[in-house]
Design a protein around this motif. Structure first.
Motif, mmCIF file in Angstrom:
data_model
loop_
_atom_site.group_PDB
_atom_site.id
_atom_site.type_symbol
_atom_site.label_atom_id
_atom_site.label_comp_id
_atom_site.label_asym_id
_atom_site.label_seq_id
_atom_site.Cartn_x
_atom_site.Cartn_y
_atom_site.Cartn_z
ATOM 1 N N ALA A 28 -0.569 -3.029 10.787
ATOM 2 C CA ALA A 28 -1.763 -2.342 10.280
ATOM 3 C C ALA A 28 -1.427 -0.943 9.767
ATOM 4 O O ALA A 28 -1.993 -0.488 8.774
ATOM 5 C CB ALA A 28 -2.828 -2.265 11.370
ATOM 6 N N GLY A 29 -0.483 -0.265 10.407
ATOM 7 C CA GLY A 29 -0.113 1.089 9.991
ATOM 8 C C GLY A 29 0.578 1.177 8.643
ATOM 9 O O GLY A 29 0.676 2.244 8.048
ATOM 10 N N ALA A 30 1.044 0.055 8.116
ATOM 11 C CA ALA A 30 1.733 0.037 6.823
ATOM 12 C C ALA A 30 0.767 -0.161 5.654
ATOM 13 O O ALA A 30 1.162 -0.078 4.498
ATOM 14 C CB ALA A 30 2.786 -1.066 6.803
ATOM 15 N N LEU A 31 -0.503 -0.408 5.971
ATOM 16 C CA LEU A 31 -1.513 -0.659 4.945
ATOM 17 C C LEU A 31 -2.529 0.466 4.894
ATOM 18 O O LEU A 31 -2.797 1.118 5.899
ATOM 19 C CB LEU A 31 -2.242 -1.969 5.255
ATOM 20 N N ARG A 32 -3.106 0.655 3.727
ATOM 21 C CA ARG A 32 -4.207 1.605 3.544
ATOM 22 C C ARG A 32 -5.322 0.872 2.817
ATOM 23 O O ARG A 32 -5.067 0.132 1.877
ATOM 24 C CB ARG A 32 -3.787 2.815 2.698
#
Length: 78
Positions: A28-32
């Motif tokens: 999730a942290g790799a997506l915006r």
């Protein structure tokens, strides 16, 4: 893009790069996620781990629901 199924743990999302055609899973942290005032201005983005290109894809209602439910950082634009 869809969350992977399996045992409970950190949520990951399956994604693909239109540039190098790589397929991978992203945390999730790799997506915006950007939620705009219209379908045209609502999208998600990530950097391809295989080739490094910045990828931006449209996000419909279902994608927005999956990403927000999975803990993806969200920005609302006006």
């Amino acid at each position: 893009m869809s969350p992977t199924d399996g045992t409970p743990g950190p949520v990951t999302f399956k994604a693909g790069c239109p540039d190098c055609r790589g397929r991978f899973e992203l945390a999730a942290g790799a997506l915006r996620l950007v939620i705009g005032g219209s379908r045209r201005t609502t999208f998600y983005s990530f950097t391809c781990p295989a080739c490094g290109v910045a990828v931006r894809k449209p996000a419909g209602e279902r994608i927005v629901e999956l990403l927000t439910g999975g803990g993806v950082s969200t920005l609302r634009s006006v």
